[in-house]
Design an enzyme around this catalytic site. Structure first.
Site: not given
Length: 276
Positions: A95-98
């Site tokens: 869950d990095a939301k890059r």
């Protein structure tokens, strides 16, 4: 090429149910578990969660920011968690939301989706708000390596509506869903381009005219448990697309630790609610 992520996730959901457990080592949870807020506490927490519930749920989702706050030592812990999960055949969603453009987006893709990268997960969350096509380096690399992505589409935080709902019947969220559907069009079975849609968005899916079943990709739905959503809520909210929903619970399950048996029992209760 590895079996596509969408097919692997469908198999895991068929075997274990529609639950993803978030591995979210918040400072308060570390304290409540009797652990120090340092890399050692982070590792103990993360591996305990993975070992307790990893083999009974469809996937686990480490929250990358809570590792990054510990610097290089925290990222080293995340690398170990991803490696241990892979060794145990547990699917991971970073869950990095890059989200970025050009060579920077390509570098993010390389970090989270390239074969051989220490940070490579089975899938990664992405932010499309520089334009969906800005994510193309990650979309293409995920396809080539048999990995997946989850693109933020309709989140339940109040601030999200100012962007995601913009456009009314031609909303930003609807365009993101349509773009994901186009990328999944040639998939055999469940596609590997998923969306993040909050479990507590209520009527927004219908209000904005989103056809989530047509996306033909997994729908990551955070918000089970502590944020108020139940399995019945998910079924009502997602309707025809419910079979593709991967409900996510973090704090509600993690609060049962550090005892592994209690963590497993909490996950089992959540799974039972989804099945019902």
């Amino acid at each position: 090429m590895a079996e596509p992520f969408g097919q692997r996730l469908r198999g895991a959901m068929d075997r274990h149910g529609q639950l993803c457990v978030g591995i979210d080592p918040h400072p308060g949870l570390l304290t409540s578990w009797g652990l120090d807020d340092d890399a050692a506490g982070l590792e103990r927490f993360s591996l305990t969660v993975l070992e307790a519930v990893g083999e009974q749920v469809a996937a686990v989702k480490p929250q990358v920011a809570l590792y990054e706050r510990h610097g290089s030592r925290g990222l080293a812990v995340l690398e170990r968690v991803l490696a241990e999960a892979a060794a145990a055949s547990v699917l991971t969603i970073a869950d990095a939301k890059r989200g970025d453009i050009g060579s920077t987006m390509a570098a993010y893709a390389d970090a989270w989706l390239r074969d051989g990268s220490a940070l490579a997960a089975d899938a990664v969350t992405l932010s499309p708000y520089l334009g969906y096509e800005s994510l193309r380096p990650a979309l293409d690399l995920a396809r080539d390596t048999g990995r997946g992505v989850f693109v933020l589409a309709l989140t339940s935080n109040p601030e999200g509506a100012s962007v995601q709902h913009a456009g009314g019947t031609d909303s930003v969220a609807r365009r993101i869903a349509a773009a994901a559907a186009a990328d999944n069009r040639s998939a055999a079975g469940l596609g590997s381009v998923g969306l993040v849609v909050g479990a507590t968005v209520g009527s927004a899916i219908a209000d904005l005219g989103l056809d989530l079943a047509a996306v033909n990709g997994p729908l990551l739905a955070p918000g089970l448990g502590a944020q108020g959503a139940t399995g019945a809520d998910l079924a009502a909210t997602f309707g025809p697309a419910y079979a593709n929903v991967l409900g996510t619970s973090s704090r509600d399950i993690l609060a049962a630790g550090p005892d592994p048996a209690r963590l497993r029992a909490a996950a089992e209760r959540t799974l039972a609610g989804l099945a019902g």
